[in-house]
Scaffold this motif. Structure first.
Motif, mmCIF file in Angstrom:
data_model
loop_
_atom_site.group_PDB
_atom_site.id
_atom_site.type_symbol
_atom_site.label_atom_id
_atom_site.label_comp_id
_atom_site.label_asym_id
_atom_site.label_seq_id
_atom_site.Cartn_x
_atom_site.Cartn_y
_atom_site.Cartn_z
ATOM 1 N N ASN A 51 0.802 -1.227 0.098
ATOM 2 C CA ASN A 51 0.090 -0.073 0.000
ATOM 3 C C ASN A 51 0.937 1.295 -0.040
ATOM 4 O OD1 ASN A 51 -2.162 -1.598 0.156
ATOM 5 N ND2 ASN A 51 -2.297 -1.425 2.396
ATOM 6 N N LEU A 52 1.804 1.197 0.458
ATOM 7 C CA LEU A 52 2.953 2.249 0.811
ATOM 8 C C LEU A 52 3.412 2.477 -0.473
ATOM 9 C CD1 LEU A 52 4.416 4.143 3.171
ATOM 10 C CD2 LEU A 52 6.008 2.621 2.844
ATOM 11 N N VAL A 53 3.805 1.409 -1.202
ATOM 12 C CA VAL A 53 4.549 1.811 -2.699
ATOM 13 C C VAL A 53 3.574 1.992 -3.675
ATOM 14 C CG1 VAL A 53 5.465 0.194 -4.403
ATOM 15 C CG2 VAL A 53 6.285 -0.164 -2.136
ATOM 16 N N GLU A 54 2.219 1.542 -3.770
ATOM 17 C CA GLU A 54 1.339 1.823 -4.333
ATOM 18 C C GLU A 54 1.014 3.478 -4.378
ATOM 19 O OE1 GLU A 54 -0.308 0.879 -7.049
ATOM 20 O OE2 GLU A 54 0.977 -0.740 -6.852
ATOM 21 N N THR A 55 0.899 3.858 -2.936
ATOM 22 C CA THR A 55 0.794 5.447 -2.675
ATOM 23 C C THR A 55 1.818 6.096 -3.466
ATOM 24 O OG1 THR A 55 -0.425 4.850 -1.092
ATOM 25 C CG2 THR A 55 0.090 7.155 -1.250
ATOM 26 N N ALA A 56 3.120 5.671 -3.209
ATOM 27 C CA ALA A 56 4.168 6.526 -3.766
ATOM 28 C C ALA A 56 4.316 6.522 -5.028
ATOM 29 C CB ALA A 56 5.444 5.746 -3.076
ATOM 30 N N LYS A 57 3.905 5.232 -5.881
ATOM 31 C CA LYS A 57 4.061 5.179 -7.318
ATOM 32 C C LYS A 57 3.710 6.484 -8.048
ATOM 33 C CE LYS A 57 4.299 0.242 -8.303
ATOM 34 N NZ LYS A 57 3.375 -0.742 -9.056
ATOM 35 N N GLY A 58 2.407 6.930 -7.798
ATOM 36 C CA GLY A 58 1.923 8.056 -8.450
ATOM 37 C C GLY A 58 2.830 9.291 -8.439
ATOM 38 N N TYR A 59 3.604 9.546 -7.414
ATOM 39 C CA TYR A 59 4.500 10.598 -7.179
ATOM 40 C C TYR A 59 5.829 10.437 -7.694
ATOM 41 C CZ TYR A 59 0.929 12.592 -4.093
ATOM 42 O OH TYR A 59 -0.426 13.044 -3.708
ATOM 43 N N MET A 60 6.271 9.183 -7.752
ATOM 44 C CA MET A 60 7.671 8.674 -7.968
ATOM 45 C C MET A 60 7.898 7.913 -9.275
ATOM 46 S SD MET A 60 8.470 8.018 -3.760
ATOM 47 C CE MET A 60 9.850 7.029 -4.164
ATOM 48 N N ALA A 61 7.216 8.284 -10.157
ATOM 49 C CA ALA A 61 7.164 7.346 -11.303
ATOM 50 C C ALA A 61 8.679 7.016 -11.876
ATOM 51 C CB ALA A 61 6.242 7.908 -12.623
ATOM 52 N N HIS A 62 9.696 7.803 -11.559
ATOM 53 C CA HIS A 62 10.813 7.549 -12.180
ATOM 54 C C HIS A 62 11.824 7.028 -11.156
ATOM 55 C CE1 HIS A 62 11.565 11.767 -10.372
ATOM 56 N NE2 HIS A 62 12.609 11.319 -10.218
ATOM 57 N N GLU A 63 11.203 6.796 -9.953
ATOM 58 C CA GLU A 63 12.095 5.761 -8.859
ATOM 59 C C GLU A 63 11.491 4.453 -8.862
ATOM 60 O OE1 GLU A 63 14.448 7.355 -7.378
ATOM 61 O OE2 GLU A 63 13.913 9.352 -7.652
ATOM 62 N N ARG A 64 11.351 4.018 -9.861
ATOM 63 C CA ARG A 64 10.752 2.424 -10.146
ATOM 64 C C ARG A 64 11.657 1.628 -9.372
ATOM 65 N NH1 ARG A 64 8.837 -0.410 -15.515
ATOM 66 N NH2 ARG A 64 8.594 -2.329 -14.631
ATOM 67 N N GLU A 65 13.086 1.698 -9.850
ATOM 68 C CA GLU A 65 13.859 0.670 -9.159
ATOM 69 C C GLU A 65 14.008 0.642 -7.861
ATOM 70 O OE1 GLU A 65 18.494 0.835 -8.803
ATOM 71 O OE2 GLU A 65 18.054 0.852 -10.922
ATOM 72 N N THR A 66 13.755 1.671 -6.920
ATOM 73 C CA THR A 66 13.486 1.976 -5.449
ATOM 74 C C THR A 66 12.364 1.114 -5.185
ATOM 75 O OG1 THR A 66 14.910 3.816 -5.582
ATOM 76 C CG2 THR A 66 13.558 3.152 -3.463
ATOM 77 N N LEU A 67 11.090 1.517 -5.795
ATOM 78 C CA LEU A 67 9.934 0.503 -5.684
ATOM 79 C C LEU A 67 9.959 -0.842 -5.506
ATOM 80 C CD1 LEU A 67 7.583 3.401 -6.730
ATOM 81 C CD2 LEU A 67 8.291 3.267 -4.594
ATOM 82 N N GLU A 68 10.504 -1.169 -6.602
ATOM 83 C CA GLU A 68 10.821 -2.660 -6.878
ATOM 84 C C GLU A 68 11.639 -3.428 -6.036
ATOM 85 O OE1 GLU A 68 12.061 -2.756 -11.113
ATOM 86 O OE2 GLU A 68 10.015 -2.689 -11.927
ATOM 87 N N ALA A 69 12.593 -2.449 -5.464
ATOM 88 C CA ALA A 69 13.604 -3.210 -4.400
ATOM 89 C C ALA A 69 12.821 -3.422 -3.169
ATOM 90 C CB ALA A 69 14.769 -2.423 -4.314
ATOM 91 N N VAL A 70 11.973 -2.561 -2.916
ATOM 92 C CA VAL A 70 11.346 -2.607 -1.564
ATOM 93 C C VAL A 70 10.150 -3.718 -1.632
ATOM 94 C CG1 VAL A 70 9.312 -1.627 -0.167
ATOM 95 C CG2 VAL A 70 11.496 -0.068 -1.032
ATOM 96 N N ILE A 71 9.636 -3.974 -2.777
ATOM 97 C CA ILE A 71 8.629 -5.146 -2.736
ATOM 98 C C ILE A 71 9.298 -6.450 -3.083
ATOM 99 C CG2 ILE A 71 6.887 -6.073 -4.597
ATOM 100 C CD1 ILE A 71 5.679 -3.847 -2.975
ATOM 101 N N ALA A 72 10.467 -6.447 -3.775
ATOM 102 C CA ALA A 72 11.354 -7.628 -3.833
ATOM 103 C C ALA A 72 11.740 -7.986 -2.076
ATOM 104 C CB ALA A 72 12.394 -7.513 -4.654
ATOM 105 N N ALA A 73 12.440 -7.131 -1.691
ATOM 106 C CA ALA A 73 12.686 -7.298 -0.186
ATOM 107 C C ALA A 73 11.544 -7.974 0.667
ATOM 108 C CB ALA A 73 13.436 -6.048 0.586
#
Length: 197
Positions: A51-73
């Motif tokens: 939920n945190l990552v989904e909320t952040a996605k809209g604001y941080m579109a070009h930070e995809r690598e960071t968001l994917e790293a959080v989900i993978a971890a």
């Protein structure tokens, strides 16, 4: 008369061994129950992260690598938790969970650093609520981990004490339980050091 004395001594020894066995079982069940409390809190934490990552996605579109790293971890930590939950007495499973939690803590720390660059995201009501819930859950995890480690220590201490050490192995209590040691909560939340030298 000698037979009565022998029978009394034998009965005392049997009651003594039964008492040790029962206490070992009770202590093992307590640390397994304490682990189940950690499991509840970690599952809550893992449920909040997407939920945190989904909320952040809209604001941080070009930070995809960071968001994917959080989900993978998060997925790695969830797998570690499932393995540890099947056998909280398994030292390898507990170490795997602790390692996965360290990786997740580092990924969340990087996400926090990236979020600092997005004031609109930090001001978002959903993000503030999710961050507060995550912080609250981190505190609950810390308390549950401490209770688990206390129970493990009590079990190990009793099992290693004399006279229980004489009979523990006979009844399947051959190895010590493993403490669950995550990185310090403050260290988990601290921003990573970045240097452009």
């Amino acid at each position: 008369m000698e037979i009565i004395v022998v029978l009394v001594i034998l009965a005392v020894v049997i009651f003594w061994v039964v008492g040790i066995y029962n206490k070992l079982v009770a202590l093992r069940n307590r640390f397994k129950n304490a682990f189940s409390q950690i499991e509840v809190q970690l599952k809550r934490r893992y449920d909040l992260i997407p939920n945190l990552v989904e909320t952040a996605k809209g604001y941080m579109a070009h930070e995809r690598e960071t968001l994917e790293a959080v989900i993978a971890a998060r997925n790695q930590a969830l797998a570690g938790l499932q393995a540890a939950a099947q056998d909280p007495g398994n030292a390898d499973a507990i170490k795997q969970l602790a390692s996965a939690e360290g990786t997740l803590g580092g990924a969340l720390g990087r996400l926090n650093v990236v979020m600092e660059a997005y004031p609109d995201l930090k001001a978002n009501q959903n993000m503030m609520q999710l961050s507060e819930e995550l912080t609250s859950t981190e505190n609950r995890v810390a308390f549950a981990r401490q209770a688990y480690n206390d129970q493990v220590t009590e079990y190990n201490t009793y099992k290693q004490s004399f006279p229980p050490v004489l009979v523990a192995g006979t009844f399947g209590h051959t190895s010590d339980a493993t403490l669950l040691e995550f990185e310090d909560s403050a260290a988990m939340q601290a921003a990573p050091k970045v240097s452009f030298n």
